[in-house]
Design an enzyme around this catalytic site. Structure first.
Site, PDB file in Angstrom:
ATOM      1  N   GLY A 225       0.787  -1.231   0.000  1.00 42.28           N
ATOM      2  CA  GLY A 225       0.000   0.000   0.000  1.00 42.28           C
ATOM      3  C   GLY A 225       0.813   1.270   0.000  1.00 42.28           C
ATOM      4  N   GLU A 266       5.215  -5.621   2.400  1.00 41.73           N
ATOM      5  CA  GLU A 266       4.785  -6.351   1.198  1.00 41.73           C
ATOM      6  C   GLU A 266       4.382  -5.415   0.062  1.00 41.73           C
ATOM      7  OE1 GLU A 266       2.296 -10.205   1.693  1.00 41.73           O
ATOM      8  OE2 GLU A 266       0.923  -8.542   1.380  1.00 41.73           O
ATOM      9  N   GLY A 268       4.095  -3.587  -3.641  1.00 43.25           N
ATOM     10  CA  GLY A 268       4.146  -3.873  -5.067  1.00 43.25           C
ATOM     11  C   GLY A 268       4.477  -2.575  -5.781  1.00 43.25           C
ATOM     12  N   ARG A 269       3.486  -1.673  -5.812  1.00 37.86           N
ATOM     13  CA  ARG A 269       3.608  -0.394  -6.521  1.00 37.86           C
ATOM     14  C   ARG A 269       4.899   0.359  -6.191  1.00 37.86           C
ATOM     15  NH1 ARG A 269      -0.932   2.294  -7.729  1.00 37.86           N
ATOM     16  NH2 ARG A 269      -1.991   1.037  -6.175  1.00 37.86           N
ATOM     17  N   ARG A 305      -5.445   1.531 -15.822  1.00 43.14           N
ATOM     18  CA  ARG A 305      -5.626   2.336 -14.610  1.00 43.14           C
ATOM     19  C   ARG A 305      -6.454   3.605 -14.841  1.00 43.14           C
ATOM     20  NH1 ARG A 305      -2.212   4.274 -11.591  1.00 43.14           N
ATOM     21  NH2 ARG A 305      -3.059   3.505  -9.634  1.00 43.14           N
ATOM     22  N   TYR A 309      -9.800   3.638 -12.656  1.00 42.00           N
ATOM     23  CA  TYR A 309      -9.782   4.462 -11.434  1.00 42.00           C
ATOM     24  C   TYR A 309      -9.701   5.954 -11.712  1.00 42.00           C
ATOM     25  CZ  TYR A 309      -7.600  -0.046 -10.273  1.00 42.00           C
ATOM     26  OH  TYR A 309      -7.290  -1.373 -10.181  1.00 42.00           O
ATOM     27  N   CYS A 338     -12.168   0.551 -29.797  1.00 39.48           N
ATOM     28  CA  CYS A 338     -13.484   0.987 -30.245  1.00 39.48           C
ATOM     29  C   CYS A 338     -14.374   1.152 -29.024  1.00 39.48           C
ATOM     30  CB  CYS A 338     -14.025  -0.075 -31.192  1.00 39.48           C
ATOM     31  SG  CYS A 338     -15.365   0.553 -32.149  1.00 39.48           S
TER      32      CYS A 338
HETATM   33  N1  LLP Z   1      -0.510  -7.141  -0.289  1.00 43.17           N
HETATM   34  C1  LLP Z   1      -1.805  -7.427  -0.522  1.00 43.17           C
HETATM   35  C2  LLP Z   1      -2.465  -8.430   0.287  1.00 43.17           C
HETATM   36  C3  LLP Z   1      -2.509  -6.760  -1.556  1.00 43.17           C
HETATM   37  O1  LLP Z   1      -3.795  -7.048  -1.767  1.00 43.17           O
HETATM   38  C4  LLP Z   1      -1.842  -5.811  -2.338  1.00 43.17           C
HETATM   39  C5  LLP Z   1      -2.532  -5.123  -3.432  1.00 43.17           C
HETATM   40  C6  LLP Z   1      -0.472  -5.549  -2.067  1.00 43.17           C
HETATM   41  C7  LLP Z   1       0.150  -6.213  -1.023  1.00 43.17           C
HETATM   42  C8  LLP Z   1       0.339  -4.560  -2.853  1.00 43.17           C
HETATM   43  O2  LLP Z   1      -0.177  -3.299  -2.783  1.00 43.17           O
HETATM   44  P1  LLP Z   1       0.694  -2.071  -3.333  1.00 43.17           P
HETATM   45  O3  LLP Z   1       1.931  -1.976  -2.481  1.00 43.17           O
HETATM   46  O4  LLP Z   1       1.046  -2.378  -4.732  1.00 43.17           O
HETATM   47  O5  LLP Z   1      -0.174  -0.892  -3.210  1.00 43.17           O
HETATM   48  N2  LLP Z   1      -4.803  -2.320  -9.498  1.00 43.17           N
HETATM   49  C9  LLP Z   1      -4.732  -1.302  -8.458  1.00 43.17           C
HETATM   50  C10 LLP Z   1      -4.070  -1.830  -7.214  1.00 43.17           C
HETATM   51  C11 LLP Z   1      -4.694  -3.078  -6.631  1.00 43.17           C
HETATM   52  C12 LLP Z   1      -3.902  -3.626  -5.481  1.00 43.17           C
HETATM   53  C13 LLP Z   1      -4.408  -4.912  -4.979  1.00 43.17           C
HETATM   54  N3  LLP Z   1      -3.688  -5.432  -3.846  1.00 43.17           N
HETATM   55  C14 LLP Z   1      -4.022  -0.057  -9.024  1.00 43.17           C
HETATM   56  O6  LLP Z   1      -3.673  -0.061 -10.195  1.00 43.17           O
HETATM   57  O7  LLP Z   1      -3.834   0.917  -8.307  1.00 43.17           O
END
Ligand code: LLP
Length: 424
Positions: A225, A266, A268-269, A305, A309, A338
């Site tokens: 997050g 944990e 990702g982004r 995205r 969103y 399209c």
């Molecule tokens: N851990 C869990 C359990 C999660 O559900 C997620 C993201 C993460 C870690 C990683 O979150 P991050 O650090 O990337 O924010 N498609 C959306 C984001 C969906 C995220 C889903 N879960 C977007 O493009 O913003």
């Protein structure tokens, strides 16, 4: 984050050369940026890469080389982690399966490869417990509150399907005990693109859940997050402050349990968003009343995205012939699909906005920035368009890490049933 209107290079390599070599649309990732991001999280005991943000094998492999462990949310992501060199088992486990359900393939794969399970529903505890004589699990708890950059990325509270509801923790601990499963960790992830204030609230929740689970707990996870600054002026997270908050929580638990408690994060982004660029070619420029449109060869089939969103991505333009780009225009950037929602410059709710970009010609390139997270992975074959190519820049050299999907491969798994119908 810097937004530049004209951009001639990515990680020191010319946009024009990259586009000519690999074609468009192509995702380009700068490994140096990913390296810097991961380095900033060093104080945490475990950085577990949430590969859902970008699960291309070369990216997952890069994270492994940088010492990150990995999270998987499906059988496919477990297989990717293994293909990228992660081993099963380990302490802490190299691969963790975090989900709200087991589909049958995931359950079998978890059992066959000894993959650690982070249960997001009480049913998962029972289904796993029915298949093993004993073992360890962690629990993902929904603390009853959440936050995200959009309501669709908020993963806490009653409106979210994620995690074990905090009031059911007691019941889940009993279920685990009945199945001979030790609950060795507590995990909370309240949403994606969350701000510091909300992330900070999670510490107290995790502490109370861990105390409820008792000294069998040897790890806590702050989830992901972490926000990134997509827009100029977006605040950036102060990692040191964030770590200190979590470290204090962990220290209190270590004292309460009289044994070490490991602290995981944990993201990702945070690790990949700013490293990624989607390079596309302008194929048409046209005016619709007062709006000037640049239509490029990437659409929401490549980057969803904005349509999902109303997400903002900085953009820049590179000329195809090396000329300088000095004048600017207010433009709407759209793709080839399209569907009228195929617009990169839109707000949540689908309202079209415009962006100041250099006055360009057909054949110039639009670079969509901060596109490394939830970009390629959320792509589709809509309108029968193949997936983009992907390129990783490492040590000043570009490497093709995924070939552009050939159009003929789009229907190779399809079949037309044989019928006995007479032809007319
Ligand atoms: N851990 C869990 C359990 C999660 O559900 C997620 C993201 C993460 C870690 C990683 O979150 P991050 O650090 O990337 O924010 N498609 C959306 C984001 C969906 C995220 C889903 N879960 C977007 O493009 O913003």
């Amino acid at each position: 984050m810097t937004t530049s209107l004209a951009r001639f290079e990515i990680a020191g390599l010319s946009v024009r050369d990259l586009a000519r070599t690999y074609g468009t649309p192509t995702y380009i990732y700068d490994s140096k940026t990913m390296g810097t991001q991961i380095e900033s999280l060093r104080p945490f005991d475990v950085v577990r890469y949430a590969q859902k943000a970008n699960s291309s094998l070369a990216v997952v492999d890069f994270m492994r080389h940088k010492g990150a462990l990995v999270d998987a949310v499906s059988a496919g992501e477990i297989r990717r982690a293994i293909a990228a060199g992660y081993q099963s088992g380990g302490d802490p486990p190299a691969i963790v399966y975090t989900a709200d359900i087991f589909d049958s393939e995931a359950l079998e794969l978890v059992l066959a490869n000894d993959i650690h399970v982070n249960c997001g529903s009480p049913d998962m505890i029972d289904q796993y417990g029915d298949r093993v004589s004993e073992g360890c699990i962690t629990l993902r708890i929904n603390p009853g509150f959440g936050h995200g950059h959009s309501q669709k990325t908020n993963t806490g509270g009653e409106q979210s399907k994620h995690g074990i509801w905090f009031q059911d923790l007691g019941d889940s601990l009993e279920r685990a005990a009945r199945k001979n499963l030790r609950v060795t960790g507590i995990h909370v992830h309240i949403g994606s693109g969350t701000d510091y204030q909300h992330l900070a609230e999670v510490c107290g929740a995790v502490e109370s859940f861990a105390l409820q689970a008792g000294p069998q707990v040897i790890s806590i996870s702050a989830g992901g997050g972490l926000p990134v600054a997509y827009k100029q002026g977006d605040s950036e997270i102060n990692i040191e402050e964030y770590y200190n908050l979590w470290n204090a929580t962990r220290n209190r638990l270590t004292e309460a349990f009289a044994h070490p408690v490991s602290l995981e994060i944990e993201p990702g982004r945070y690790l990949v968003a700013e490293a990624g660029y989607l390079v596309a070619e302008i194929r048409a420029i046209k005016r619709m009343g007062s709006n000037l449109y640049y239509l490029i060869d990437a659409g929401f089939n490549n980057l969803a995205r904005p349509i999902l969103y109303g997400a903002y991505h900085p953009m820049s333009v590179a000329s195809f012939d090396g000329r300088s780009l000095s004048e600017v225009a207010s433009v709407v950037v759209g793709g080839p699909l399209c569907e009228s929602g195929d617009i990169f410059t839109q707000e949540e709710g689908g309202f079209v906005r415009s962006e100041l970009l250099p006055t360009a010609s057909v054949g110039d390139y639009v670079v969509i920035e901060c596109a490394g997270a939830y970009g390629f992975v959320m792509g589709s074959n809509y309108n029968s368009r193949g997936y983009a190519a992907e390129v990783l820049i490492q040590d000043g050299r570009s490497h093709l890490i995924r070939m552009r999907q050939a159009t003929e491969d789009l229907f190779k798994e399809e079949k037309i049933p044989e019928t006995k119908e007479e032809t007319l």
